[in-house]
Design a protein around this motif. Structure first.
Motif, short mmCIF file in Angstrom:
data_model
loop_
_atom_site.label_atom_id
_atom_site.label_comp_id
_atom_site.label_asym_id
_atom_site.label_seq_id
_atom_site.Cartn_x
_atom_site.Cartn_y
_atom_site.Cartn_z
N SER A 72 30.33 30.14 14.69
CA SER A 72 29.74 29.72 13.50
C SER A 72 29.30 28.57 13.60
CB SER A 72 30.76 29.96 12.37
OG SER A 72 31.13 31.20 12.31
N SER A 73 30.21 27.42 13.88
CA SER A 73 29.80 25.96 13.69
C SER A 73 30.00 25.50 15.11
CB SER A 73 30.41 25.45 12.43
OG SER A 73 31.55 25.64 12.63
N ASN A 74 30.67 24.26 15.18
CA ASN A 74 30.75 23.51 16.19
C ASN A 74 29.59 23.40 17.10
OD1 ASN A 74 32.40 22.66 18.93
ND2 ASN A 74 33.52 22.24 17.18
N ARG A 75 29.78 23.61 18.43
CA ARG A 75 28.32 23.41 19.19
C ARG A 75 28.10 24.91 20.23
NH1 ARG A 75 27.05 18.30 20.69
NH2 ARG A 75 26.72 18.54 22.92
N MET A 76 26.83 24.85 20.71
CA MET A 76 26.62 26.17 21.48
C MET A 76 26.93 27.22 20.83
SD MET A 76 27.57 24.62 25.33
CE MET A 76 29.24 23.79 24.74
N VAL A 77 26.35 27.57 19.66
CA VAL A 77 26.53 28.77 18.94
C VAL A 77 25.87 29.99 19.67
CG1 VAL A 77 26.28 30.21 16.82
CG2 VAL A 77 27.32 27.97 16.71
N PRO A 78 24.79 29.93 19.97
CA PRO A 78 23.98 31.11 20.66
C PRO A 78 24.55 31.43 22.03
CG PRO A 78 22.46 29.58 19.93
CD PRO A 78 23.63 28.86 19.82
N ASN A 79 24.96 30.41 22.71
CA ASN A 79 25.62 30.47 24.20
C ASN A 79 26.80 31.48 23.84
OD1 ASN A 79 25.93 30.51 26.98
ND2 ASN A 79 27.43 28.76 26.64
N THR A 80 27.78 30.83 23.06
CA THR A 80 29.32 31.62 22.69
C THR A 80 28.99 32.85 22.28
OG1 THR A 80 29.90 29.47 21.99
CG2 THR A 80 31.28 31.37 21.53
N MET A 81 27.78 33.04 21.47
CA MET A 81 27.68 34.71 21.05
C MET A 81 27.20 35.55 22.26
SD MET A 81 25.87 34.03 17.37
CE MET A 81 25.48 35.34 16.91
N HIS A 82 26.35 34.80 23.10
CA HIS A 82 25.87 35.39 24.26
C HIS A 82 27.07 35.93 25.28
CE1 HIS A 82 22.93 36.30 27.76
NE2 HIS A 82 24.12 35.69 28.31
N HIS A 83 27.84 35.15 25.29
CA HIS A 83 29.31 35.38 26.45
C HIS A 83 30.55 36.08 25.72
CE1 HIS A 83 27.14 33.38 29.74
NE2 HIS A 83 27.20 32.32 29.13
N PHE A 84 30.55 35.98 24.51
CA PHE A 84 31.79 36.21 23.81
C PHE A 84 31.99 37.72 23.83
CE2 PHE A 84 34.18 37.66 19.98
CZ PHE A 84 34.99 36.66 19.95
N PRO A 85 30.95 38.89 24.11
CA PRO A 85 31.59 40.27 24.24
C PRO A 85 32.21 40.32 25.51
CG PRO A 85 29.39 39.96 23.26
CD PRO A 85 29.86 38.86 23.78
N GLY A 86 31.83 39.58 26.49
CA GLY A 86 32.33 39.78 27.91
C GLY A 86 33.78 39.09 27.93
N ILE A 87 34.10 38.04 27.31
CA ILE A 87 35.42 37.32 27.40
C ILE A 87 36.17 38.62 26.52
CG2 ILE A 87 36.78 35.39 26.53
CD1 ILE A 87 34.11 33.87 26.44
N VAL A 88 35.80 38.90 25.57
CA VAL A 88 36.68 39.94 24.65
C VAL A 88 37.21 41.16 25.65
CG1 VAL A 88 36.86 41.51 22.60
CG2 VAL A 88 35.79 39.16 22.32
N LYS A 89 36.03 41.45 26.35
CA LYS A 89 36.25 42.95 27.26
C LYS A 89 37.19 42.61 28.11
CE LYS A 89 33.71 46.44 29.44
NZ LYS A 89 32.30 46.78 29.63
N ARG A 90 36.98 41.30 28.96
CA ARG A 90 37.97 41.16 30.13
C ARG A 90 39.07 40.30 29.92
NH1 ARG A 90 33.36 37.83 30.97
NH2 ARG A 90 33.71 35.75 30.91
N GLY A 91 39.03 39.56 28.83
CA GLY A 91 40.12 38.73 28.71
C GLY A 91 40.90 38.64 27.35
N THR A 92 41.09 37.42 26.94
CA THR A 92 41.94 37.24 25.59
C THR A 92 41.25 36.13 24.86
OG1 THR A 92 44.07 37.88 26.66
CG2 THR A 92 44.08 36.56 24.44
N VAL A 93 41.01 36.24 23.58
CA VAL A 93 40.69 35.35 22.90
C VAL A 93 41.67 35.04 21.82
CG1 VAL A 93 39.06 34.64 21.06
CG2 VAL A 93 38.11 36.07 22.84
N ILE A 94 41.99 33.45 21.58
CA ILE A 94 43.04 33.17 20.76
C ILE A 94 42.15 32.18 19.74
CG2 ILE A 94 45.14 31.83 20.63
CD1 ILE A 94 45.67 32.75 23.72
N ALA A 95 42.47 32.14 18.63
CA ALA A 95 42.09 31.28 17.63
C ALA A 95 43.27 30.54 16.69
CB ALA A 95 41.34 31.85 16.55
N VAL A 96 42.96 29.21 16.85
CA VAL A 96 44.27 28.59 15.99
C VAL A 96 43.28 27.76 14.93
CG1 VAL A 96 45.81 26.71 16.59
CG2 VAL A 96 45.54 28.02 18.38
N ASP A 97 43.71 28.12 13.85
CA ASP A 97 43.07 27.69 12.69
C ASP A 97 43.78 28.12 11.50
OD1 ASP A 97 40.90 27.23 10.46
OD2 ASP A 97 39.35 27.21 12.20
#
Length: 802
Positions: free
Chosen positions: A225-250
């Motif tokens: 949503s914010s911070n930097r490189m939003v389009p790049n994160t959106m581009h790679h995010f599905p692959g990370i979710v599929k093969r690994g783990t996403v952790i959010a500290v907030d």
């Protein structure tokens, strides 16, 4: 006839037209005939051109293209040549036309006619010409020169391009003769840069190999949503979710938290405690990156809870002080201990630490401002960032990278235009207090080297006569700075203030002269450099559209015209520098107008890319300025892995420092200046660490303002994915689509509270509430929402202007 929504809207439009044209209009034909569906004719391709430019909606500065029809911008997309945004832009990019054509933009210079200044005081602005406006500014500046007080001129910048760094922020104070110039950086991201800076020696924004990341930890940020490189994160995010783990500290369920495998709604300000506990688990379970960190000489793991370790037993490789870090901070920092501080269950801390350890060097701990933008945030930033070093994910595949760059041209030296008056005026103590005993400000590891933006207001209040003429561009400290009331008081006593902005704001209300700026993504010239996805790049901003209003680019055009006025009044130095040193790299011609100067500055910055002395690595060669304008950008080669390994980090030891000799050296130097100890410096600066603990990443308890009895809640703010650097709340799409931010509502301004807190206080959804702290009070509506942790209230930054 079936009345669909579309037909209803058409009918209401026709009815309104009929009312205006009278009965004759109704007699022209039956109403229903206008509503009969007709076969659509094939539409012809839109007539227009895609013009390359750069979005300035956040500090990523994505390369974009703007579709221009008859001089008007109608659409925006990512530049297809971009290897960082993959040809896409986030919602902020699509807001460019709305923000540029905002009818509330300042359309002409204005001057104040009410001598009174203060919050809510009507300036009674009247429109004036650019000639009158710049003559007035030049006269006020010349009064300082004639009085021998050039140092009483101050310049402060908000958003800027690299052009400003040289031509406005760099050149104006230097040639004129003042040391009072300050960037907004310290209320933006300087605190988070201390994490990699004091461990790795890299005081900058990081890049991330998301295409190969197996564990993404979004800590205190939301890169979807914010911070930097939003389009790049959106581009790679599905692959990370599929093969690994996403952790959010907030503490708040952000967009990425809503899609993460693990959400840790941390007690605000306790990030250092969580990081220490995770590091404790990684070490006790032997999951640290041994290729990077090293190992025990006999192969037996001696990291046991509560036990000291002999430093001689461990052989480090690319790091310094991992055992010192354990002995000083980590040995007792168990998940059970951290649960009491962070309010995150110990079993979840353990589970998350193991997931990170399993992914090893392909873990990316993406640290954002939420970690560090609090008192004592430096150590939280160090503790969180140190996890990357512990896992060995520094400069590795799937890990955290330093930034990349491409070579840009340097502007001519201004040294020979700096006279003795300017040299004398540039000296003296800076108003932001950098380098004071209680303000080490150690950007780069050197005391007094970092800007302390918000402290400028305190400096102005302590020394009311320090500044007589104040220039500022693309800024609104009276709204965006913490404890903004101090800015109201400070600005009210400034004798002469010039604001260069595209839109009026709280800060503008204190201005004596208002100069309307271009919207630089489509109306101005500049070259912007950045990096992402492993590539450094430079992209252009160019005058893609016809300007609707009498606006000028503050970084170049205004500087040229102001310098021209100053020369006519007896100070030629600045204008002579601009007009005699800036040669067109193609033609060798010197500028004769402000617009020529603006374009030549952009050509000088980028000439290294389209007329290089030697072939460049990266994209295919660009042949000439015209081709660079058409393509709009140039990307360098792919990032080189392990660039800091082998003793090449920018620290004192040239290694990744868990025991920061870089920090130690700086604090000792600062203490020596005041003939005291580092413990004393820590005390007066408000930190709790003493002794060697001050030189390692560690947990500093959050500093609260006001007692818990009087102020029981913790307040946090966050950015909208529609927030274009704080200037987009006025556009309709921002308000219409505000609900895309989890917990927020369209066309409303809400503070989010956990329903359990609401029930305890007898509050319900939609209630009008006031949020009060020691800094002041704001009012808005209440939104009860499970996405914010109990005891915490969250509000989006950008709304609530006065």
């Amino acid at each position: 006839m079936k009345l669909t929504r579309r037909v209803f809207i058409m009918a209401t439009g026709i009815s309104a037209g009929a009312l205006m044209t009278g009965c004759a209009g109704m007699m022209a034909g039956p109403l229903h005939s206008s509503l009969i569906p007709r076969k659509a004719k094939p539409s012809s391709p839109a007539v227009g051109n895609w013009v390359a430019s750069t979005c300035q909606g956040c500090t990523q500065w994505c390369a974009v293209q703007i579709f221009v029809q008859d001089g008007r911008a109608t659409r925006v997309r990512g530049n297809p040549l971009s290897k960082t945004n993959h040809g896409y832009c986030c919602p902020r990019g699509h807001l460019i036309p709305q923000q540029m054509y905002d009818p509330d933009r300042i359309k002409t210079p204005m001057k104040r006619t009410n001598p009174l200044k203060g919050r809510g005081v009507d300036p009674k602005f009247v429109p004036i010409s650019w000639d009158e406006a710049l003559n007035t500014v030049a006269d006020k500046m010349m009064e300082l020169r004639k009085a021998g007080e050039p140092g009483k001129l101050m310049y402060m910048r908000g958003r800027y391009s690299s052009t400003s760094t040289e031509l406005l922020y760099g050149t104006l104070p230097k040639v004129w003769g003042t040391g009072q110039y300050f960037s907004h950086s310290a209320i933006c991201a300087e605190a988070e840069k201390m994490g990699p800076g004091l461990t790795q020696g890299f005081f900058g924004y990081r890049d991330y190999d998301l295409g190969n990341t197996n564990c993404l930890v979004a800590w205190g940020c939301d890169p979807l949503s914010s911070n930097r490189m939003v389009p790049n994160t959106m581009h790679h995010f599905p692959g990370i979710v599929k093969r690994g783990t996403v952790i959010a500290v907030d503490p708040r369920m952000s967009t990425i938290a809503a899609k993460a495998h693990e959400w840790l709604p941390i007690n605000p300000g306790t990030d250092g405690a969580l990081a220490s506990a995770i590091a404790h688990v990684i070490l006790t379970e032997g999951q640290w990156g041994k290729e990077f960190v090293g190992d025990f000489k006999d192969g037996k793991n001696l990291f046991v809870t509560g036990k000291l370790v002999d430093e001689a037993a461990f052989a480090e490789k690319e790091t310094n002080g991992v055992v010192k870090w354990w002995n000083l901070e980590l040995k007792d920092k168990t998940p059970a201990w951290a649960e009491k501080e962070t309010l995150i269950p110990a079993d979840q801390i353990l589970r998350v630490a193991r997931a990170m350890g399993k992914a090893g060097s392909k873990t990316t701990v993406w640290m954002g401002p939420g970690v560090a933008m609090t008192p004592r945030g430096t150590y939280a930033a160090m503790a969180v960032y140190a996890l990357n070093g512990l896992l060995g994910s520094i400069d590795t595949e799937g890990g955290v990278w330093q930034s990349s760059s491409v070579p840009l041209g340097k502007f001519p030296s201004a040294e020979k235009y700096v006279d003795d008056v300017a040299k004398a005026g540039s000296k003296g103590k800076k108003l932001d207090g950098r380098g004071d005993k209680d303000m080490p400000a150690m950007m780069g590891g050197k005391p007094g080297s970092g800007v302390v933006t918000n402290n400028v207001a305190n400096g102005l209040l302590k020394n009311p006569g320090a500044i007589k003429v104040f220039l500022s561009s693309w800024s609104n400290f009276n709204f965006s700075a913490t404890g903004a009331g101090r800015w109201d008081k400070a600005m009210a006593q400034i004798p002469f203030f010039v604001h260069m902005v595209p839109n009026a704001s709280e800060m503008t209300q204190f201005a004596d002269i208002v100069l309307p700026s271009t919207f630089n993504s489509a109306e101005g010239w500049s070259i912007v450099s950045n990096m992402g996805n492993g590539y450094g790049y430079a992209s252009i901003q160019q005058g893609a559209v016809k300007r609707l209003w009498d606006v000028k680019q503050e970084e170049t055009e205004v500087m040229w015209l102001l310098a021209e006025k100053l020369k006519a009044k007896g100070f030629p130095n600045l204008f002579d520098y601009y007009s005699q040193e800036f040669k067109d790299p193609e033609t060798g011609k010197l500028p004769t107008t402000a617009m020529e100067f603006s374009e030549i500055a952009a050509k000088i910055s980028s000439a290294t890319l389209w007329m290089p002395k030697e072939p460049l690595k990266g994209d295919a060669p660009i042949k000439g300025w015209a081709e660079f304008k058409a393509k709009g950008m140039f990307s360098g080669p792919k990032y080189t892995l392990k660039k800091g390994w082998g003793g090449k980090f920018g620290t004192v030891t040239k290694k990744f420092e868990f025991y920061s000799e870089t920090l130690k050296k700086g604090l000792l130097e600062h203490a020596k200046k005041y003939e005291t100890t580092t413990d004393d410096i820590m005390t007066v600066s408000g930190y709790v660490a003493r002794g060697d603990l001050a030189f390692v990443p560690h947990y500093e308890p959050p500093k609260r303002h006001g007692s818990v009895a009087d102020y029981p809640f913790t307040f946090i703010d966050h950015k909208s994915r529609l927030n274009r650097e704080g200037r987009s709340a006025n556009v309709t799409w921002y308000q219409e689509f505000k609900k895309v931010d989890p917990g927020d509502v369209s066309w409303g301004d809400v503070v989010k509270m956990n329903p359990s807190d609401g029930a305890r206080l007898g509050l319900k959804d939609g209630d009008s509430v006031k949020i009060t702290s020691m800094a002041g009070t704001i009012g808005c509506q209440l939104k009860l929402w499970e996405g914010v942790r109990p005891g915490t209230v969250a509000k989006c930054f950008g709304q609530g202007h006065w």
